[in-house]
Design an enzyme around this catalytic site. Sequence first.
Site, PDB file in Angstrom:
ATOM      1  N   PHE A 129       5.741  -3.417  -3.765  1.00  0.00           N
ATOM      2  CA  PHE A 129       6.186  -2.971  -5.077  1.00  0.00           C
ATOM      3  C   PHE A 129       6.617  -1.520  -4.944  1.00  0.00           C
ATOM      4  O   PHE A 129       5.837  -0.668  -4.522  1.00  0.00           O
ATOM      5  CB  PHE A 129       5.073  -3.084  -6.119  1.00  0.00           C
ATOM      6  CG  PHE A 129       5.499  -2.643  -7.496  1.00  0.00           C
ATOM      7  CD1 PHE A 129       6.157  -3.526  -8.336  1.00  0.00           C
ATOM      8  CD2 PHE A 129       5.264  -1.350  -7.941  1.00  0.00           C
ATOM      9  CE1 PHE A 129       6.570  -3.126  -9.617  1.00  0.00           C
ATOM     10  CE2 PHE A 129       5.659  -0.942  -9.206  1.00  0.00           C
ATOM     11  CZ  PHE A 129       6.323  -1.831 -10.040  1.00  0.00           C
ATOM     12  N   ASP A 214       5.573   4.495   1.195  1.00  0.00           N
ATOM     13  CA  ASP A 214       5.362   4.529  -0.254  1.00  0.00           C
ATOM     14  C   ASP A 214       3.878   4.737  -0.494  1.00  0.00           C
ATOM     15  O   ASP A 214       3.076   3.819  -0.370  1.00  0.00           O
ATOM     16  CB  ASP A 214       5.841   3.216  -0.870  1.00  0.00           C
ATOM     17  CG  ASP A 214       5.703   3.196  -2.390  1.00  0.00           C
ATOM     18  OD1 ASP A 214       4.907   3.993  -2.924  1.00  0.00           O
ATOM     19  OD2 ASP A 214       6.371   2.371  -3.039  1.00  0.00           O
ATOM     20  N   LYS A 243       2.016   8.888  -9.438  1.00  0.00           N
ATOM     21  CA  LYS A 243       0.734   8.523 -10.045  1.00  0.00           C
ATOM     22  C   LYS A 243      -0.253   9.684 -10.022  1.00  0.00           C
ATOM     23  O   LYS A 243      -0.180  10.577 -10.844  1.00  0.00           O
ATOM     24  CB  LYS A 243       0.164   7.262  -9.391  1.00  0.00           C
ATOM     25  CG  LYS A 243       0.983   5.999  -9.724  1.00  0.00           C
ATOM     26  CD  LYS A 243       0.275   4.746  -9.300  1.00  0.00           C
ATOM     27  CE  LYS A 243       1.069   3.484  -9.630  1.00  0.00           C
ATOM     28  NZ  LYS A 243       1.159   3.197 -11.060  1.00  0.00           N
TER      29      LYS A 243
END
Length: 395
Positions: A129, A214, A243
């Site tokens: 993702f 990532d 995040k």
Amino acid sequence: MIPSVLPTYIRAPLHFVKGEGAWLIEEDGRRFLDLGSGIAVNALGHAHPALVTALTEQAQKVWHLSNLYEIPQQEALAAALVDATFADTVFFTNSGTEAAELAVKMARKYWYEKGQPLKTTILTFTGAFHGRSSAAIAAVGTEKMVKGFGPLLPGFKQIPWGDWDALEAAIDETTGAIMIEPIQGEGGIRPLPDADLKMLRKLCDDKELLLVLDEVQCGMGRTGKLFAHEWAGVTPDIMMVAKGIGGGFPLGAVLATEEAAQGMVAGTHGSTYGGNPLGCAVGLEVMKHVSDEAFLANVNRIGGQLRQGLEGLVAAHPDVFEEVRGSGLMLGLKCKPAVGEVVKAGYDNLVITVPAGDNVLRLLPPLNLSEEEAAEAIKRLDAAATEVASQITAG
């Protein structure tokens, strides 16, 4: 009639009005133990005093300027990230999705400037993702992400997770980079073994490819190192961060070596809000905490305590849980019943968790979770599992 908020989420009927550390208070007064942290965002919990101070002090000075001018807070945070990592340079974004967009652009521009413009293909992996932009969903390619959004952007190939023979077979003259999460979050808390990450680094070196990591979900101290790839002792060429970097304030970044970033000169990329004074002031305060070795050691200690408790839950509730996955405070419980049922039972027992792929329950608590809160988490998860088990028996 369509609601005023576009209905792209199926939202739980909970209305939180206040947060305190690892706790969220519902408007009816109930206190929920938050093991989701806004999906790994609230790295220091809710309303951390140092972050509140950093935000309010900066808000009294200047909120937004523009990247047309030098921004001292941005420069300070970039310097802190460069000093603590492999990177030579940083570009700030508002989110992980924006970071993914730049990482793709940077990798392709690198090869264009090297005189190899055909090296545009980026190899990605099933279960990944990387966000919800057009490039990010094309990178993943799953039906859930791409159905109805065609035509997809070209230039991506998906490789079965862990199938390194298939990966090598997919490399050709058009391949420019490999992009991977050291730990898949949405994919079900699937860690990439250190030996495999080392192998990928060597493969990229041997085949003259860029390695793009990532670390949007697994970075910023989440695994007990500042970034998850540090456990393997290797470094990427480009890395996406978001995040936890803002501790709840929208912030992301792309970190890169000078070599990998050489194509990104004036005019090749931009952001209106990326790197704004508010976000970077908060991010700098987050960085001071999560880069501290004693803080990271405590993440490992509490992570070990929580994992031990979760292993006990697996043993105590074999009809509900299969195994524990993850590292540090990025943990997952593989469920036997539908993970949504376990999440709902958690709400009933005042504990917040996050569903993930492969029927996994994600546990992403604040990194400053206390021993007492970790013990309470196990107690509430045990009650939720008991509730689910009773439903299984009754059914």
